[in-house]
Design a protein around this motif. Structure first.
Motif, short mmCIF file in Angstrom:
data_model
loop_
_atom_site.label_atom_id
_atom_site.label_comp_id
_atom_site.label_asym_id
_atom_site.label_seq_id
_atom_site.Cartn_x
_atom_site.Cartn_y
_atom_site.Cartn_z
N THR A 103 0.89 -1.29 -0.03
CA THR A 103 -0.19 0.01 0.21
C THR A 103 0.99 1.33 -0.13
O THR A 103 0.52 2.18 -0.66
N MET A 104 1.92 1.13 0.78
CA MET A 104 2.87 2.47 0.71
C MET A 104 3.63 2.46 -0.32
O MET A 104 3.76 3.56 -1.15
N PHE A 105 4.01 1.43 -0.80
CA PHE A 105 4.91 1.34 -2.27
C PHE A 105 3.86 1.98 -3.43
O PHE A 105 4.14 2.64 -4.14
N ARG A 110 2.57 6.25 -7.24
CA ARG A 110 1.59 7.03 -7.60
C ARG A 110 2.28 8.63 -7.67
O ARG A 110 2.21 9.36 -8.50
N ILE A 111 3.10 8.84 -6.59
CA ILE A 111 3.90 10.13 -6.32
C ILE A 111 4.75 10.53 -7.57
O ILE A 111 4.83 11.53 -8.19
N VAL A 112 5.54 9.27 -7.78
CA VAL A 112 6.51 9.16 -8.77
C VAL A 112 5.95 9.44 -10.20
O VAL A 112 6.28 10.23 -10.97
N ALA A 113 4.84 8.56 -10.33
CA ALA A 113 4.17 8.83 -11.98
C ALA A 113 3.71 10.02 -12.01
O ALA A 113 3.91 10.57 -13.11
N ASP A 131 12.98 4.44 -9.71
CA ASP A 131 12.78 5.72 -8.90
C ASP A 131 12.07 5.68 -7.63
O ASP A 131 12.52 6.03 -6.67
N ALA A 132 10.85 4.89 -7.80
CA ALA A 132 10.16 4.56 -6.58
C ALA A 132 10.73 3.28 -5.71
O ALA A 132 10.81 3.73 -4.45
N VAL A 133 11.45 2.57 -6.17
CA VAL A 133 12.46 1.59 -5.43
C VAL A 133 13.43 2.41 -4.55
O VAL A 133 13.59 2.30 -3.47
N HIS A 134 14.17 3.29 -5.31
CA HIS A 134 14.92 4.16 -4.62
C HIS A 134 14.35 5.16 -3.68
O HIS A 134 14.95 5.26 -2.40
N VAL A 156 -1.79 4.11 -11.69
CA VAL A 156 -0.54 3.99 -12.51
C VAL A 156 -0.61 2.71 -13.41
O VAL A 156 -1.03 1.72 -13.18
N VAL A 157 -0.24 3.05 -14.79
CA VAL A 157 -0.32 2.21 -15.77
C VAL A 157 1.00 1.26 -15.40
O VAL A 157 2.06 1.57 -15.77
N GLN A 158 0.54 -0.08 -15.29
CA GLN A 158 1.83 -0.84 -14.93
C GLN A 158 2.06 -1.78 -16.15
O GLN A 158 1.04 -2.49 -16.58
#
Length: 201
Positions: A103-105, A110-113, A131-134, A156-158
């Motif tokens: 949920t946090m990831f 979404r923030i990065v997207a 970038d999200a992993v970083h 987010v389109v994954q």
């Protein structure tokens, strides 16, 4: 390798199973009782817990001046808590940890997207995911704390490894009746790319 049933039952439904696996592989641990303690950039060795109660006790002892990460997703312990006594044993429960972590990831994704202008191409998603992993590992994205940040919202389109790339994960506030051609995310009428106006944050 995460159990598919665990992902289905416990992971955030807005993330595809392939993305959940990729995320846990990149940042997590196979041991649900795994604890990582860092202080001043250095790794602090802690005893390996045998039971959830022991794990939480170790977290409580170290959470003061250190960054403590816990469980399958290595989620930072103590986010949003005022006191270490509020920490619960479900932090090291595989299902609860996977739910909280994904949920946090998903929020961080979404923030990065949003910062990227909500792209839909596969190449950009790979960069976005990295970038999200970083951001997950450092706790920051573009100088902002991602764990306390507000959720950017949206989906987010994954891209997944099996080529099933256009299907968007369901959002709680999504309106399913608007979907005409789910295979073309660029055709969604409600999306407006504002990145050209005023620049990106």
């Amino acid at each position: 390798m995460l159990d598919a049933a665990l992902i289905k039952e416990c992971a955030d439904p807005s993330l595809k199973p392939a993305i959940v696996e990729q995320f846990v592989r990149a940042v997590g641990s196979e041991d649900p009782l795994a604890i990582t303690v860092k202080s001043g950039g250095r790794l602090i060795l802690v005893p390996k817990p045998k039971k959830p109660e022991e794990a939480i006790e170790i977290v409580r002892e170290n959470i003061g001046g250190s960054i403590v990460r816990v469980g399958l997703t290595q989620i930072p312990a103590g986010i949003g808590l005022k006191d270490a006594s509020e920490l619960k044993a479900d932090l090291v429960d595989p299902c609860a940890n996977l739910r909280m972590g994904t949920t946090m990831f998903a929020k961080i994704l979404r923030i990065v997207a949003k910062w990227y202008g909500n792209p839909t191409s596969e190449e950009v998603f790979l960069q976005l995911f990295d970038d999200a992993v970083h951001a997950w590992q450092t706790g920051k994205f573009e100088g902002e704390s991602v764990f306390q940040a507000e959720d950017a919202g949206g989906a987010v389109v994954q891209k997944s490894e099996d080529g099933d790339d256009a299907e968007e994960a369901p959002e709680a506030d999504a309106t399913p009746q608007v979907k005409e051609e789910p295979s073309k995310p660029d055709d969604a009428g409600i999306r407006i790319d504002l990145t050209r106006i005023g620049g990106q944050k």
